[in-house]
Design a protein around this motif. Structure first.
Motif, PDB file in Angstrom:
ATOM      1  N   ARG A   1      -8.332   3.341   5.320  1.00 16.95           N
ATOM      2  CA  ARG A   1      -9.483   2.970   4.495  1.00 16.95           C
ATOM      3  C   ARG A   1     -10.301   4.200   4.100  1.00 16.95           C
TER       4      ARG A   1
ATOM      5  N   SER B   1       0.832  -1.211   0.000  1.00 13.25           N
ATOM      6  CA  SER B   1       0.000   0.000   0.000  1.00 13.25           C
ATOM      7  C   SER B   1       0.859   1.250   0.000  1.00 13.25           C
TER       8      SER B   1
ATOM      9  N   GLN C   1      -5.646   1.918  10.690  1.00 13.58           N
ATOM     10  CA  GLN C   1      -6.273   1.104   9.653  1.00 13.58           C
ATOM     11  C   GLN C   1      -7.549   1.762   9.127  1.00 13.58           C
TER      12      GLN C   1
ATOM     13  N   GLN D   1      -5.172  -3.816   0.230  1.00 17.24           N
ATOM     14  CA  GLN D   1      -5.973  -3.834   1.451  1.00 17.24           C
ATOM     15  C   GLN D   1      -6.959  -5.003   1.467  1.00 17.24           C
TER      16      GLN D   1
END
Length: 398
Positions: free
Chosen positions: A278, A216, A274, A382
Motif C-alpha cells: 500500500r 496487482s 500488505q 487492492q
C-alpha cells in the motif's frame, strides 16, 4: 520454521538463475539496428522478437510451473539452463530473421523452466518471511538489467551482435555449473504425494482470496513493461539524449528498483507485505499522475527522469510484495502459482508494445498515460481485496 537464513551465496545463485531472463531481454537492445541490417530485415521485425520472447516465456511458465511441483525444482532448473545455453549458441549462428525469432522463442521457454523454480525455493527457505527473501533475490538480480545495455553496447563495439548471444551461452554454462553443485532440491513441506499437472491450476484459480494480489502483480508488470518498451524512444528519440547518457539514465532507474527492494527487505518483517504494498501504491499514484502532467505540458527531460525513478521503485515494491503474498498461500503448489504470476505478468508485458504503437503520438505522453492506467488498476485490485476481506469478516461474525 528454519533456525537461520540461507547463505548469501545461495541467494546470489538464485538471483543468477532468474537473471538469465533480464539479460536475454536487455543485452541485445543496443544491437537491434545492426541486426536488422545483417539479417536483411526491418527494425520492426527485430523489435517483435521482444514481444515473442515475452509471450513464449509466459507460455513456458504455464507449462513448467506444474512440472516443478511434480518433478522437483533442481532437475527442471538444470534442464532449463541447458536449453538456454543451446538456444543462445544457435542464436549466434542464425542468418535469417525467421530462424532468429524461432530460437528466441525456444530461448524464452528454456529460461522459463529455469526461473519458475526460484520463488518456490525462496518460499521454502524463508517461510512466513517470503517477501524478505524475494526482496533480497530481486535486489541482487537487478544488477542484470542495470549493466546489460552497457554490456551489449561494449560487446558490439569490440566484436559483433552474435557475440552477445555467445556471452549469454557462457553465462548459462557458469550458472548451470554452480546450480549442479549447490542448488538444493525442495520437496513437499509435508511429504505429500506430488500433485497432478492440472490440479495445481484448479487450486490456484479456485482460491479467490489470491485474485486481487495476482491482478496487482499483473498490472505492476504491465506498467513496468510500458516503460521498458518505450524507454529508448522516450530518452533517445524524443528527448534526444546520447546512447551513453541513455545507459546512465536506464541504470538510474534500475538503482531505484534495487533501493526499493533493499528498503523492503529491511521493513517488510516489521510492517508486513500488505502495508508495504500500500505504501508503494501511494507513491506510484502520486508519481504517475505527475509524470502524465509533465509530459502533457511538454516539460523537459529531467522532470521525466526524476519522476520515473520513484515510480519504478514503487512498482518493484508492489510487485515483490504481491508475489510474496501469492506464493505464501500455496505451499504445495508454489511452482504452479509462480507460473500463473509469470504468465499473466509477461502476457501483459507483451501487450505493452502493440498498445504503445496504437497510441503513438511522437511524444512521451502515451507511455506515461498507460503507466498511470496500470497503477490505477492496481489501486482497483487492492480495493477489491479490501472488499473481499470485509465481506469475509462480516460472514464470520454473522
Amino acid at each position: 520454521m528454519r533456525n537461520s537464513e540461507p547463505s548469501i551465496w545461495l541467494l546470489i545463485l538464485l538471483a543468477a538463475v532468474v537473471a538469465t531472463t533480464p539479460l536475454a531481454i536487455d543485452m541485445y537492445l543496443p544491437a537491434m539496428p545492426m541486426m536488422a541490417g545483417e539479417l536483411n530485415s526491418n527494425i520492426g521485425l527485430v523489435q517483435q522478437s521482444l514481444s515473442i520472447f515475452l509471450a513464449a516465456y509466459g507460455c513456458g511458465m504455464l507449462l513448467f510451473g506444474p512440472l516443478a511441483d511434480m518433478l522437483g525444482r533442481r532437475p527442471l532448473a538444470i534442464c532449463g539452463l541447458g536449453g538456454f545455453i543451446i538456444a543462445s549458441v544457435a542464436l549466434s549462428q542464425v542468418s535469417s530473421i525467421e530462424w532468429f525469432l524461432g530460437w528466441r522463442a525456444l530461448q524464452a521457454l528454456a529460461g522459463a523452466a529455469a526461473s519458475v523454480v526460484v520463488p518456490g525455493i525462496i518460499r521454502h527457505l524463508y517461510q512466513q518471511h517470503t517477501a524478505k527473501g524475494m526482496s533480497y533475490v530481486s535486489m541482487i538480480m537487478m544488477l542484470a538489467p542495470l549493466i546489460a545495455p552497457a554490456m551489449g553496447s561494449g560487446i558490439i563495439w569490440l566484436a559483433n551482435w552474435q557475440a552477445i548471444f555467445l556471452f549469454l551461452a557462457a553465462y548459462g554454462v557458469l550458472v548451470v555449473a554452480f546450480s549442479w553443485r549447490f542448488l538444493p532440491e525442495i520437496t513437499s513441506d509435508r511429504g505429500q504425494q506430488r500433485p497432478a499437472f492440472f490440479s495445481g491450476y484448479i487450486k490456484v484459480f479456485r482460491h479467490k482470496a489470491a485474485w486481487p494480489d495476482i491482478a496487482s502483480s499483473m498490472f505492476a508488470s504491465f506498467a513496468f513493461f510500458c516503460f521498458l518498451t518505450a524507454v529508448s524512444f522516450v530518452y533517445i528519440g524524443y528527448f534526444g539524449v546520447s546512447e551513453q547518457m541513455f545507459a546512465l539514465l536506464f541504470g538510474f532507474n534500475v538503482l531505484a528498483l534495487m533501493s526499493a527492494n533493499l528498503l523492503n527487505s529491511r521493513l517488510v518483517v516489521r510492517f508486513g507485505p500488505q502495508r508495504m504494498l500500500r505504501f508503494g501504491l501511494v507513491v506510484a499514484l502520486v508519481c504517475a499522475s505527475f509524470l502524465c502532467g509533465f509530459n502533457y505540458y511538454g516539460l523537459g527531460l529531467w522532470y521525466t527522469v526524476f519522476t520515473i525513478a520513484p515510480l519504478m521503485a514503487s512498482l518493484g515494491l508492489m510487485a515483490t510484495n504481491a508475489d510474496a503474498m501469492i506464493i505464501m498461500q500455496f505451499p504445495q503448489h508454489s511452482g504452479t502459482a509462480t507460473a500463473v504470476i509469470g504468465t499473466l505478468r509477461f502476457g501483459s508485458g507483451a501487450l505493452a508494445g502493440p498498445l504503445l504503437a496504437w497510441f503513438f503520438t511522437g511524444d512521451a505522453l502515451p507511455f506515461s498515460v498507460l503507466m498511470l492506467l496500470g497503477v490505477l488498476a492496481i489501486a482497483a485490485s487492492q480495493l477489491w481485496r479490501r472488499a473481499m476481506h470485509s465481506k469475509k469478516q462480516a460472514a464470520e461474525l454473522a
